[in-house]
Design an enzyme around this catalytic site. Structure first.
Site, PDB file in Angstrom:
ATOM      1  N   HIS A 154      -5.499 -34.030  17.300  1.00 31.31           N
ATOM      2  CA  HIS A 154      -4.160 -35.024  17.760  1.00 31.31           C
ATOM      3  C   HIS A 154      -3.105 -34.451  18.484  1.00 31.31           C
ATOM      4  O   HIS A 154      -1.993 -34.661  18.672  1.00 31.31           O
ATOM      5  CB  HIS A 154      -3.783 -35.810  16.515  1.00 31.31           C
TER       6      HIS A 154
ATOM      7  N   LYS B 147       0.916  -1.193  -0.028  1.00 27.42           N
ATOM      8  CA  LYS B 147       0.007   0.118  -0.102  1.00 27.42           C
ATOM      9  C   LYS B 147       0.859   1.144  -0.233  1.00 27.42           C
ATOM     10  O   LYS B 147       0.732   2.289  -0.670  1.00 27.42           O
ATOM     11  CB  LYS B 147      -0.994   0.028   1.285  1.00 27.42           C
TER      12      LYS B 147
ATOM     13  N   ARG C 169      -5.081  -4.785   6.017  1.00 26.51           N
ATOM     14  CA  ARG C 169      -5.874  -6.280   6.524  1.00 26.51           C
ATOM     15  C   ARG C 169      -7.165  -6.555   6.115  1.00 26.51           C
ATOM     16  O   ARG C 169      -7.785  -7.545   6.143  1.00 26.51           O
ATOM     17  CB  ARG C 169      -5.537  -6.345   7.929  1.00 26.51           C
TER      18      ARG C 169
ATOM     19  N   GLU D 207      10.399  -4.612   4.488  1.00 28.66           N
ATOM     20  CA  GLU D 207      10.518  -5.982   4.162  1.00 28.66           C
ATOM     21  C   GLU D 207      10.437  -6.215   2.633  1.00 28.66           C
ATOM     22  O   GLU D 207      10.897  -6.930   1.639  1.00 28.66           O
ATOM     23  CB  GLU D 207       9.783  -6.814   4.660  1.00 28.66           C
TER      24      GLU D 207
HETATM   25  C1  G6Q Z   1      -2.422  -4.012   7.994  1.00 27.50           C
HETATM   26  C2  G6Q Z   1      -1.181  -3.419   8.528  1.00 27.50           C
HETATM   27  C3  G6Q Z   1       0.055  -4.211   7.936  1.00 27.50           C
HETATM   28  C4  G6Q Z   1       0.474  -3.732   6.562  1.00 27.50           C
HETATM   29  C5  G6Q Z   1       1.735  -4.176   6.240  1.00 27.50           C
HETATM   30  C6  G6Q Z   1       2.270  -3.903   4.968  1.00 27.50           C
HETATM   31  O1  G6Q Z   1      -3.421  -3.679   8.239  1.00 27.50           O
HETATM   32  O2  G6Q Z   1      -1.112  -2.066   8.333  1.00 27.50           O
HETATM   33  O3  G6Q Z   1      -0.163  -5.238   7.829  1.00 27.50           O
HETATM   34  O4  G6Q Z   1      -0.502  -4.340   5.664  1.00 27.50           O
HETATM   35  O5  G6Q Z   1       2.651  -3.682   7.097  1.00 27.50           O
HETATM   36  O6  G6Q Z   1       2.195  -2.511   4.475  1.00 27.50           O
HETATM   37  P1  G6Q Z   1       2.475  -2.050   3.024  1.00 27.50           P
HETATM   38  O7  G6Q Z   1       1.161  -2.836   2.318  1.00 27.50           O
HETATM   39  O8  G6Q Z   1       2.233  -0.727   2.977  1.00 27.50           O
HETATM   40  O9  G6Q Z   1       3.701  -2.714   2.560  1.00 27.50           O
END
Ligand code: G6Q
Length: 537
Positions: A385, A207, A269, A213
Site C-alpha cells: 500500500h 563485545k 552482526r 552508546e
Molecule cells: C557489527 C558491528 C557493530 C557492533 C556495534 C556494537 O558487526 O561491528 O554493529 O556490533 O558497534 O559493538 P559492541 O558490541 O562492541 O558494543
C-alpha cells in the site's frame, strides 16, 4: 588492465550472455518451458526456494556456477568453516557457525577445540534463563524479575530485537522485554517508563564493552537503578553482561560470574546465536533457543555440503550478483509476509550492508566492479500500500525476496489465506505484468491505458516454509548469512570487518568535548564549525 574478477573468463562470458538475455521477458521464458516453475526451485532443510521468476536461463546459472568455481568459492567456504583466519584485516577466524555446532563436534582455533567453550556458555545461559523464569533469581529487594532490558547497539542489538520480535509467540508473556540502543536519551527514558527498578534486569551487551552508546546507556541505567535501590550491592542482582572484555565488565561493577562470554572470532552482526542472544533465550526458553540453533546448524550444513547447483545460499548470492553487476540493480528488497518478522529487514540491512559494503579487495586494490547492494524492506502486505508502486511501474529494477509461511501461528481464518494470496499475487504481477492490449481489452479508455500497463519482467524469489518456528528462523538467518559470504568470496572483499562503522565510533569522540567546552577552539571545515557554534548557542 582491470581486476582478476572482471578479467576472468566466466565474468566475460556472463557479460556476453547478459547481452543476449537482457531483453528476454519472463513471460517468454515461462511460455517456452512450461515446467520452469518447478525446475527452477530447490527444496531442502524445510525451505522451498522458487527462483523461477528471475531473468535467467540454464545457461545463466551454469555461467554463474562457473564463476563461483573459478573464484574458489568452495575452498573459501571450507576455509571459513574450518577456522582459518579469513578475516585477514583483523587476523581473525570467522566462526559464527561454531556457535551452533552440536555438542561433541570439533572446531579448532589456534590449536584448541572451541566447541566445549561454546556449550559451556550456552549451559550457563540456560541456567540463568531458567532462574529468571522460575523466579529463583531475585532482585536486590527479594522480588522476582519481570522486566529485561537489553542495552546494546548494532550487532549487539539488531539480532536480539529481531529474534525477540520474530519469536514473541514462543515467549514467556509475563516477562517484558525492552531494547535500548540509541544514545539518544529518549530511547532509555521510554524503555524504562513504568518499570520498577527492583523488578528490572539490565543485560549490557557489548563485545568490546567500550562502545560509546552502550556505555552511556549502561551508566544511565545504573544511576536509574541506584536511585531506587540505593545500595551499590544491588548492581550484582540487576546487571549482567555479555561481552568479550572481562576487564571492562568488572570495572563497570558487574560480577564476572554474571558475564556471558564470546570470542573475537564472532563478528558483531554474526553474534545473535551466541551469548548476545541471552535476551532471546530468556524470552523463549532454552529448549526453543536450541531449536533455533539447530535450524542455523542445519542451514550451515546445507551450505557447506550441498552442490552449488542445489545450494540455496549459493544460488541466492549469485542471483544478487547477477542483478548487481550485470543489470546495474542498486537495491535488493526483502518482504516477509509475516508481521512477526517486521525487524528482519533491518537485521538483514546490517548483515548484508556492513558485510559487503566494501570497495577494496582483500589485497587492497580498488574494485572495478560494484559490490554490496542496498537492502531494504518491510513486511507484506503493508508495503503493497505504499512503495510497491515503484517496484511495479517505476524505472528501477529491484529484485525482491518474498518470504512466507504455510501456516500462521495464530489461527484466524481467513487472514492467512489473504496474506499468502497477496504474496503470491505480487510475485506473479511483477513477473508477468499487464500489456496495453490486455488493459484495452478491459475497456480502459486509450488516454488512461498507458498508466495501467505493467511492464512485468521484474524479478523475485519466493521462500516458503511451514511456520515461523525458532528452528525456521534460524534457517532463514543462516541462509542470508551464507549468501552474503558467497558474494563476498566472488567479489574478493572482506565481509567480516567494518572499518566504516569504526570510523563513526572515533569521529564523535572529537566533537563531544567541543560541544561541552564552549570556549574551546574549533578547527573543522566552515560547515562543521558553524554547526558546532549553533549548538553551543
Ligand atoms: C557489527 C558491528 C557493530 C557492533 C556495534 C556494537 O558487526 O561491528 O554493529 O556490533 O558497534 O559493538 P559492541 O558490541 O562492541 O558494543
Amino acid at each position: 588492465m582491470g581486476s582478476t574478477l572482471t578479467n576472468s573468463g566466466s565474468w566475460k562470458s556472463l557479460q556476453a550472455h547478459y547481452g543476449t538475455i537482457k531483453n528476454l521477458h519472463l513471460k517468454e521464458l515461462f511460455e517456452k518451458s512450461t515446467d520452469r516453475g518447478e525446475r527452477f526451485t530447490v527444496e531442502n532443510v524445510g525451505i522451498y526456494f522458487d527462483y523461477s521468476k528471475h531473468r535467467i536461463t540454464e545457461e545463466t546459472l551454469d555461467l554463474l556456477f562457473q564463476l563461483a568455481k573459478e573464484r574458489g568459492l568452495e575452498a573459501k567456504r571450507e576455509a571459513m568453516f574450518s577456522g582459518e583466519k579469513i578475516n585477514t584485516t583483523e587476523n581473525r577466524a570467522v566462526l559464527h557457525t561454531a556457535l551452533r555446532a552440536p555438542e561433541g563436534s570439533t572446531i579448532m582455533v589456534d590449536g584448541h577445540n572451541v566447541v566445549p567453550e561454546v556449550h559451556a556458555v550456552l549451559n550457563k545461559m540456560a541456567d540463568f534463563s531458567t532462574k529468571i523464569k522460575s523466579g529463583k533469581w531475585k532482585g536486590h529487594t527479594g522480588k522476582r524479575i519481570k522486566n529485561i532490558v537489553n542495552i546494546g547497539i548494532g550487532g549487539s542489538d539488531l539480532g536480539p530485537v529481531m529474534a525477540y520480535e520474530a519469536l514473541k509467540h514462543f515467549s514467556q508473556r509475563d516477562l517484558s522485554f525492552k531494547f535500548v540502543s540509541n544514545v539518544d536519551g529518549n530511547d532509555f527514558a521510554e524503555a524504562v517508563q513504568g518499570l520498577l527498578a527492583e523488578e528490572t534486569l539490565f543485560i549490557i551487551s557489548s563485545k568490546t564493552f567500550t562502545t560509546l552508546e552502550t556505555m552511556a546507556n549502561a551508566q544511565t541505567a545504573r544511576s536509574w537503578a541506584l536511585e531506587y535501590l540505593k545500595d551499590p550491592e544491588a548492581i550484582a542482582k540487576h546487571f549482567v553482561a555479555v561481552s568479550t572484555n572481562e576487564k571492562e565488565v568488572s570495572k563497570f561493577g558487574i560480577d564476572p560470574n554474571n558475564m556471558f562470554g564470546f570470542w573475537d572470532w564472532v563478528g558483531g552482526r554474526y553474534s545473535m546465536s551466541g551469548a548476545i542472544g541471552l535476551s532471546t533465550m530468556i524470552a523463549i526458553g532454552p529448549e526453543h533457543y536450541h531449536a533455533m540453533l539447530n535450524g542455523l546448524h542445519q542451514m550451515d550444513e546445507h551450505f557447506r555440503t550441498a552442490p552449488l547447483a542445489q545450494n540455496i545460499s549459493v544460488i541466492m548470492g549469485l542471483l544478487g550478483l547477477w542483478y548487481n553487476n550485470f543489470f546495474g540493480a542498486q537495491t535488493q528488497a526483502v518482504f516477509p509476509y509475516d508481521k512477526f518478522l517486521h525487524r528482519f529487514p533491518a537485521y538483514l540491512q546490517q548483515l548484508t550492508m556492513e558485510s559487503n559494503g566494501k570497495g577494496v579487495t582483500l589485497g587492497g586494490e580498488k574494485t572495478d566492479y560494484e559490490t554490496g547492494a542496498v537492502y531494504w524492506g518491510e513486511p507484506g502486505t503493508n508495503g503493497q500500500h505504499s512503495f510497491y508502486q515503484l517496484i511495479h511501474q517505476g524505472t528501477k529494477i529491484i529484485p525482491s525476496d518474498f518470504i512466507g509461511f504455510k501456516e500462521s501461528l495464530n489461527h484466524l481464518p481467513p487472514h492467512q489465506d489473504y496474506l499468502i494470496a497477496n504474496m503470491i499475487a505480487q510475485g506473479e504481477a511483477l513477473a508477468f505484468g499487464k500489456t496495453l492490449d490486455e488493459v484495452k481489452a478491459e475497456g480502459i479508455p486509450d488516454v488512461l491505458a498507458p498508466h495501467k500497463v505493467f511492464g512485468g519482467n521484474r524479478p523475485s524469489s519466493t521462500f516458503f516454509l511451514d511456520r515461523l518456528s525458532p528452528e525456521n528462523l534460524g534457517k532463514l538467518v543462516a541462509m542470508y548469512e551464507h549468501s552474503v559470504f558467497v558474494q563476498g568470496a566472488i567479489w574478493d572483499i572482506n565481509p567480516f570487518d567494518q572499518m566504516g562503522v569504526e570510523l563513526g565510533k572515533v569521529l564523535a569522540q572529537n566533537i563531544i568535548p567541543e560541544l561541552q567546552q564552549k570556549d574551546s577552539p574549533i578547527h573543522h571545515d566552515s560547515s562543521t564549525n558553524a554547526l558546532i557554534k549553533l549548538y553551543r548557542g
